[in-house]
Design an enzyme around this catalytic site. Structure first.
Site, PDB file in Angstrom:
ATOM      1  N   VAL A 136      65.699 -12.173  13.000  1.00  0.00           N
ATOM      2  CA  VAL A 136      64.358 -11.669  12.666  1.00  0.00           C
ATOM      3  C   VAL A 136      64.423 -10.165  12.405  1.00  0.00           C
ATOM      4  O   VAL A 136      63.945  -9.668  11.378  1.00  0.00           O
ATOM      5  CB  VAL A 136      63.363 -11.956  13.803  1.00  0.00           C
ATOM      6  CG1 VAL A 136      62.009 -11.306  13.509  1.00  0.00           C
ATOM      7  CG2 VAL A 136      63.201 -13.461  14.009  1.00  0.00           C
ATOM      8  N   ASP A 173      70.025  -2.547  19.710  1.00  0.00           N
ATOM      9  CA  ASP A 173      70.358  -3.856  20.264  1.00  0.00           C
ATOM     10  C   ASP A 173      71.140  -3.645  21.554  1.00  0.00           C
ATOM     11  O   ASP A 173      71.814  -2.625  21.708  1.00  0.00           O
ATOM     12  CB  ASP A 173      71.196  -4.680  19.256  1.00  0.00           C
ATOM     13  CG  ASP A 173      71.156  -6.175  19.561  1.00  0.00           C
ATOM     14  OD1 ASP A 173      70.461  -6.902  18.842  1.00  0.00           O
ATOM     15  OD2 ASP A 173      71.798  -6.579  20.561  1.00  0.00           O
ATOM     16  N   THR A 232      62.669 -15.341  22.441  1.00  0.00           N
ATOM     17  CA  THR A 232      61.756 -15.884  23.461  1.00  0.00           C
ATOM     18  C   THR A 232      62.082 -17.371  23.640  1.00  0.00           C
ATOM     19  O   THR A 232      61.399 -18.238  23.093  1.00  0.00           O
ATOM     20  CB  THR A 232      60.285 -15.707  23.055  1.00  0.00           C
ATOM     21  OG1 THR A 232      60.144 -16.130  21.679  1.00  0.00           O
ATOM     22  CG2 THR A 232      59.831 -14.276  23.177  1.00  0.00           C
ATOM     23  N   CYS A 265      63.059 -22.793  17.285  1.00  0.00           N
ATOM     24  CA  CYS A 265      61.641 -22.578  16.964  1.00  0.00           C
ATOM     25  C   CYS A 265      60.822 -23.810  17.304  1.00  0.00           C
ATOM     26  O   CYS A 265      59.993 -23.823  18.192  1.00  0.00           O
ATOM     27  CB  CYS A 265      61.479 -22.290  15.464  1.00  0.00           C
ATOM     28  SG  CYS A 265      62.234 -20.787  14.915  1.00  0.00           S
TER      29      CYS A 265
HETATM   30  N1  SAJ Z   1      63.248 -32.155  11.560  1.00  0.00           N
HETATM   31  C1  SAJ Z   1      63.063 -33.526  11.495  1.00  0.00           C
HETATM   32  N2  SAJ Z   1      62.247 -34.043  10.534  1.00  0.00           N
HETATM   33  C2  SAJ Z   1      61.595 -33.226   9.641  1.00  0.00           C
HETATM   34  C3  SAJ Z   1      61.788 -31.830   9.731  1.00  0.00           C
HETATM   35  C4  SAJ Z   1      62.620 -31.315  10.691  1.00  0.00           C
HETATM   36  O1  SAJ Z   1      63.628 -34.281  12.283  1.00  0.00           O
HETATM   37  O2  SAJ Z   1      60.884 -33.742   8.777  1.00  0.00           O
HETATM   38  C5  SAJ Z   1      64.108 -31.598  12.594  1.00  0.00           C
HETATM   39  C6  SAJ Z   1      65.298 -30.855  12.033  1.00  0.00           C
HETATM   40  O3  SAJ Z   1      66.404 -31.733  11.874  1.00  0.00           O
HETATM   41  C7  SAJ Z   1      65.558 -29.800  13.112  1.00  0.00           C
HETATM   42  C8  SAJ Z   1      64.177 -29.503  13.663  1.00  0.00           C
HETATM   43  O4  SAJ Z   1      63.362 -30.627  13.313  1.00  0.00           O
HETATM   44  O5  SAJ Z   1      66.351 -30.345  14.137  1.00  0.00           O
HETATM   45  C9  SAJ Z   1      63.548 -28.214  13.122  1.00  0.00           C
HETATM   46  O6  SAJ Z   1      63.627 -28.292  11.737  1.00  0.00           O
HETATM   47  P1  SAJ Z   1      62.771 -27.266  10.775  1.00  0.00           P
HETATM   48  O7  SAJ Z   1      62.963 -27.738   9.373  1.00  0.00           O
HETATM   49  O8  SAJ Z   1      61.414 -27.119  11.271  1.00  0.00           O
HETATM   50  O9  SAJ Z   1      63.646 -25.964  10.854  1.00  0.00           O
HETATM   51  P2  SAJ Z   1      63.583 -24.646  11.715  1.00  0.00           P
HETATM   52  O10 SAJ Z   1      63.710 -24.875  13.158  1.00  0.00           O
HETATM   53  O11 SAJ Z   1      64.584 -23.760  11.073  1.00  0.00           O
HETATM   54  O12 SAJ Z   1      62.102 -24.125  11.464  1.00  0.00           O
HETATM   55  C10 SAJ Z   1      61.920 -22.956  10.735  1.00  0.00           C
HETATM   56  C11 SAJ Z   1      60.545 -22.465  11.118  1.00  0.00           C
HETATM   57  N3  SAJ Z   1      60.376 -21.117  10.640  1.00  0.00           N
HETATM   58  C12 SAJ Z   1      59.784 -20.226  11.468  1.00  0.00           C
HETATM   59  O13 SAJ Z   1      59.420 -20.489  12.596  1.00  0.00           O
HETATM   60  C13 SAJ Z   1      59.591 -18.872  10.909  1.00  0.00           C
HETATM   61  C14 SAJ Z   1      59.477 -23.358  10.513  1.00  0.00           C
HETATM   62  O14 SAJ Z   1      58.186 -22.739  10.662  1.00  0.00           O
HETATM   63  C15 SAJ Z   1      59.741 -23.568   9.051  1.00  0.00           C
HETATM   64  O15 SAJ Z   1      58.700 -24.386   8.508  1.00  0.00           O
HETATM   65  C16 SAJ Z   1      61.073 -24.273   8.917  1.00  0.00           C
HETATM   66  O16 SAJ Z   1      62.049 -23.303   9.360  1.00  0.00           O
HETATM   67  C17 SAJ Z   1      61.358 -24.677   7.487  1.00  0.00           C
HETATM   68  O17 SAJ Z   1      60.388 -25.084   6.801  1.00  0.00           O
HETATM   69  O18 SAJ Z   1      62.538 -24.637   7.106  1.00  0.00           O
END
Ligand code: SAJ
Length: 416
Positions: free
Chosen positions: A14, A33, A86, A261
């Site tokens: 971030v 850091d 966090t 997240c």
């Molecule tokens: N997942 C599923 N099914 C889905 C989507 C995700 O099982 O349909 C799983 C993924 O495999 C992973 C987890 O959920 O294990 C999280 O996936 P994520 O696509 O939400 O990815 P993140 O954790 O990188 O979420 C981030 C978040 N960004 C921020 O908090 C700034 C989220 O808000 C974003 O929407 C997401 O990236 C994104 O869209 O890539």
């Protein structure tokens, strides 16, 4: 007169993109850091952050960016932004130690007129009930002697389309003067500032964004499990529903929800509600459903027949990071899944092009050098992430494949 426009506390996924964007826009930026290795690497021109390349870092250093472990630089800053982790603790409760420590560093060097912004995701009230009192230990008063705001980070690592600059930035100030100062700062860094009524609304907006994902992923995971009894191919259903051009956002089932997240932020909200004597049914149900998926996958594996015995004795996990094509295994569902399989007496190994080491139950899981090595080793191959490499892999040599992402075909493939 401040000599530094921006000090960023916490130079991770971030903090670094924010520091980069600010540098790009001509701001005098310094980074603080606690990790000497991070600071030394940055000062040597090596970026540890996927979205800030070494060339970008080179430009930052040329423009005067300096990384340091010394918080004294805060005293010369016009704006300080806190971007520290966090996480949840072992009891899955909010762990704000890094935020409190960063706030103490700022408080010790806070000078009048400084704007302090918290970007770390936290529950509504964190900025004003945790950070503010620590900052006022400086003897300065928030809203008059210094400014205080919350602005949620919206960094999506590896997203080629959205960066700090072109992602709208929500900003909530402790007072109107704080809001004005924060909006003025961010308008120098991002295309669009989204002012909200206060810090709590800004804190809550971020939690809504990620709770929305957690609940909807929980919904499709529950429907997948229920589809067995309905004799429905749920992967077909999801694909078909996704053709609806309005009023529906497709989420796909999977082996569980990982990352720092999505499985974390909603729990910050639900724990806060519990502390206030309330609760979120939606978060609780989604959490139970998503947390149960690794066990469900393990049960499905153990029901698959193996050539030699009536149950698998060797399983290879393919894709142990938390998300496809991401080199991060934090909160990965592969870990509890491996624990369940090991407890059932199965020999478990893994392959992942992005992950070299995976510790399960205190021991390092044996790594396999390639998918083909996995096919030779395992009675059952479980595909957990849709890594690009697996899209072009020939899975036909595998004895049995359990595909938890619904993208493989073949007589030897069983879909979750
Ligand atoms: N997942 C599923 N099914 C889905 C989507 C995700 O099982 O349909 C799983 C993924 O495999 C992973 C987890 O959920 O294990 C999280 O996936 P994520 O696509 O939400 O990815 P993140 O954790 O990188 O979420 C981030 C978040 N960004 C921020 O908090 C700034 C989220 O808000 C974003 O929407 C997401 O990236 C994104 O869209 O890539």
């Amino acid at each position: 007169m401040p000599q530094i426009d921006l000090v960023v506390l916490g130079l991770g996924y971030v903090g670094m993109p924010l520091a980069y964007e600010a540098s790009l826009n001509g701001l005098r930026v310094m980074g603080v850091d606690i990790d000497n290795a991070v600071v030394d690497g940055l000062m040597a021109g090596r970026s540890h952050i996927r979205d800030v390349f070494d060339e970008d870092l080179g430009r930052m250093l040329e423009s005067g960016f300096t990384a340091t472990t010394s918080a004294e630089v805060i005293s010369a800053a016009a704006t300080v932004v806190i971007c520290v982790p966090t996480p949840l603790d072992d009891q899955r409760r909010p762990h704000l130690k890094a935020v409190e420590s960063a706030a103490r560093q700022v408080s010790a060097h806070l000078s009048p007129g400084t704007l302090v912004v918290l970007e770390s995701t936290a529950y509504p009230g964190t900025t004003e009930e945790v950070v503010l009192p620590i900052l006022e230990q400086s003897g300065l008063t928030a809203g008059t002697d210094f400014f205080l705001a919350f602005s949620p980070e919206r960094i999506d690592p590896g997203n080629p389309d959205f960066s700090v600059r072109n992602t709208p930035k929500i900003v909530g100030g402790h007072t109107a003067a704080c809001a004005k100062a924060a909006e003025s700062f961010y308008s120098r860094v991002v295309n669009k500032v989204v002012p909200v009524r206060g810090t709590r609304e800004a804190e809550m907006a971020k939690l809504l964004e990620n709770t929305y994902r957690y609940v909807n992923i929980g919904l499709v995971n529950e429907m997948l499990v229920l589809s067995e009894a309905l004799d429905v191919d749920f992967w077909e259903v999801v694909g078909a529903a996704a053709t609806k051009p309005f009023g529906f956002q497709p989420f796909t089932p999977g082996p569980g929800v990982g990352g720092h997240c999505i499985p974390v932020d909603p729990i910050y909200l639900s724990r806060r509600l519990q502390d206030l004597g309330s609760k979120s049914e939606f978060i609780d149900i989604a959490d139970r459903t998503n947390e149960r998926m690794p066990r469900y996958v393990a049960d499905r594996v153990m029901k698959l027949r193996a050539p030699s015995e009536d149950r698998p004795t060797s399983v290879a996990l393919l894709g142990v990071s938390y998300k496809e094509d991401v080199a991060d295994a934090r909160e990965s569902p592969a870990i509890p899944l491996a624990e369940h399989l090991v407890a059932a007496g199965v020999e478990v190994r893994f392959h992942d092009p992005y992950i070299e080491c995976l510790t399960v139950g205190g021991a390092d899981l044996a790594a396999l050098g390639s998918p083909d090595e996995a096919f030779r080793f395992a009675d059952v191959v479980v595909v957990l992430q849709k890594h690009s490499q697996y899209l072009s892999t020939d899975f036909s040599p595998a004895r049995t494949v359990l595909d938890t992402r619904g993208f493989l075909q073949g007589d030897n493939v069983v879909r979750l």
